[in-house]
Design a protein around this motif. Structure first.
Motif, PDB file in Angstrom:
ATOM      1  N   HIS A   1      10.853 -35.025 -15.286  1.00 28.08           N
ATOM      2  CA  HIS A   1      11.023 -34.481 -16.649  1.00 28.08           C
ATOM      3  C   HIS A   1      11.384 -33.031 -16.479  1.00 28.08           C
ATOM      4  O   HIS A   1      11.694 -32.362 -15.065  1.00 28.08           O
TER       5      HIS A   1
ATOM      6  N   VAL B   1      10.985 -21.126 -24.490  1.00 27.42           N
ATOM      7  CA  VAL B   1      10.860 -22.310 -23.323  1.00 27.42           C
ATOM      8  C   VAL B   1      10.584 -23.655 -24.127  1.00 27.42           C
ATOM      9  O   VAL B   1       9.672 -23.882 -24.902  1.00 27.42           O
ATOM     10  N   VAL B   2      11.399 -24.701 -23.696  1.00 29.93           N
ATOM     11  CA  VAL B   2      11.402 -25.929 -24.356  1.00 29.93           C
ATOM     12  C   VAL B   2      11.111 -27.056 -23.415  1.00 29.93           C
ATOM     13  O   VAL B   2      11.580 -27.199 -22.514  1.00 29.93           O
ATOM     14  N   GLN B   3       9.931 -27.708 -23.759  1.00 32.90           N
ATOM     15  CA  GLN B   3       9.365 -28.846 -22.744  1.00 32.90           C
ATOM     16  C   GLN B   3      10.229 -30.109 -23.199  1.00 32.90           C
ATOM     17  O   GLN B   3       9.880 -30.510 -24.158  1.00 32.90           O
ATOM     18  N   HIS B   4      11.090 -30.665 -22.305  1.00 35.69           N
ATOM     19  CA  HIS B   4      11.807 -31.779 -22.944  1.00 35.69           C
ATOM     20  C   HIS B   4      10.853 -33.145 -23.078  1.00 35.69           C
ATOM     21  O   HIS B   4      10.386 -33.415 -21.878  1.00 35.69           O
ATOM     22  N   TYR B   5      11.182 -33.696 -24.159  1.00 35.24           N
ATOM     23  CA  TYR B   5      10.159 -35.007 -24.314  1.00 35.24           C
ATOM     24  C   TYR B   5      10.669 -36.270 -23.391  1.00 35.24           C
ATOM     25  O   TYR B   5       9.714 -36.799 -22.743  1.00 35.24           O
TER      26      TYR B   5
ATOM     27  N   GLU C   1      12.305 -28.786 -18.447  1.00 29.55           N
ATOM     28  CA  GLU C   1      12.135 -27.779 -19.259  1.00 29.55           C
ATOM     29  C   GLU C   1      13.084 -26.771 -19.163  1.00 29.55           C
ATOM     30  O   GLU C   1      13.794 -26.581 -18.357  1.00 29.55           O
ATOM     31  N   SER C   2      13.311 -25.971 -20.247  1.00 27.74           N
ATOM     32  CA  SER C   2      14.525 -25.077 -20.083  1.00 27.74           C
ATOM     33  C   SER C   2      13.950 -23.653 -20.883  1.00 27.74           C
ATOM     34  O   SER C   2      13.155 -23.747 -21.737  1.00 27.74           O
ATOM     35  N   GLU C   3      14.569 -22.624 -20.519  1.00 26.46           N
ATOM     36  CA  GLU C   3      14.154 -21.449 -20.869  1.00 26.46           C
ATOM     37  C   GLU C   3      15.571 -20.615 -21.184  1.00 26.46           C
ATOM     38  O   GLU C   3      16.560 -20.687 -20.461  1.00 26.46           O
TER      39      GLU C   3
ATOM     40  N   HIS D   1      17.375 -24.287 -16.829  1.00 22.25           N
ATOM     41  CA  HIS D   1      17.007 -25.650 -16.613  1.00 22.25           C
ATOM     42  C   HIS D   1      16.283 -25.857 -15.483  1.00 22.25           C
ATOM     43  O   HIS D   1      16.711 -25.703 -14.240  1.00 22.25           O
TER      44      HIS D   1
ATOM     45  N   SER E   1      17.931 -32.206 -21.249  1.00 17.99           N
ATOM     46  CA  SER E   1      17.867 -31.101 -22.180  1.00 17.99           C
ATOM     47  C   SER E   1      18.583 -31.474 -23.545  1.00 17.99           C
ATOM     48  O   SER E   1      18.234 -30.597 -24.422  1.00 17.99           O
TER      49      SER E   1
ATOM     50  N   THR F   1      11.749 -38.417 -20.455  1.00 13.41           N
ATOM     51  CA  THR F   1      11.621 -38.391 -18.862  1.00 13.41           C
ATOM     52  C   THR F   1      12.534 -39.561 -18.468  1.00 13.41           C
ATOM     53  O   THR F   1      13.001 -40.394 -19.201  1.00 13.41           O
TER      54      THR F   1
END
Length: 158
Positions: free
Chosen positions: A105, A17-21, A107-109, A129, A74, A23
């Motif tokens: 904001h 899981v990536v939290q995208h910086y 996040e992607s998995e 996403h 993303s 926003t």
């Protein structure tokens, strides 16, 4: 060669899981421009008087803008410089409306991945996403299949 910021196929294990910086606050101008550029005459996005009479009471952000923003948020951490091609989108939903002034904001998995049968230098990754507003409410989600580059054989450090 400078290493691209996106991730290679090998760096995308299932479950990551990536939290995208980055926003983004969506403005009225963003919504009107996107809606008119894409030839969408839906008054819910453009006509304040019409929208005031709906259950929402105001104009809403075009859901295609929300989807585009979700994927765009993303790019830097996932696919910038490492994507070969987008292969398709599925399971797109918009659980809550987005309004002018909302800050999104994402996040992607990684939900699936496999080697490409036709391209030994690439693999296929499916991302889920998810976009959230400033209140943490899920406002959009989608699955995207992407053909991703594998790490170069003689990888250089940057």
């Amino acid at each position: 060669m400078i290493r691209p910021p996106g991730k290679y196929f090998e760096e995308l294990p299932v479950g990551a899981v990536v939290q995208h910086y980055v926003t983004r606050t969506i403005t009225e101008a963003d919504n009107v421009l996107f809606t008119t550029l894409t030839m969408n005459p839906q008054p819910l996005h453009l006509d304040a008087e019409y929208a005031a009479q709906t259950e929402f009471g105001e104009r809403l952000v075009n859901s295609m803008l929300t989807l585009s923003l979700l994927v765009g948020l993303s790019v830097y951490e996932l696919t910038l410089g490492t994507l070969v091609a987008n292969l398709g989108f599925s399971e797109i939903s918009f659980p809550k409306p987005v309004k002018h002034g909302d800050t999104i904001h994402a996040e992607s998995e990684v939900v699936t991945r496999r080697e490409s049968k036709s391209r030994p230098e690439a693999g296929i990754v499916t991302f889920e996403h998810r976009a959230f507003n400033q209140r943490g409410e899920l406002v959009a989600q989608c699955r995207r299949s992407a053909l991703m580059q594998k790490q170069p054989a003689n990888k250089e450090s940057s």
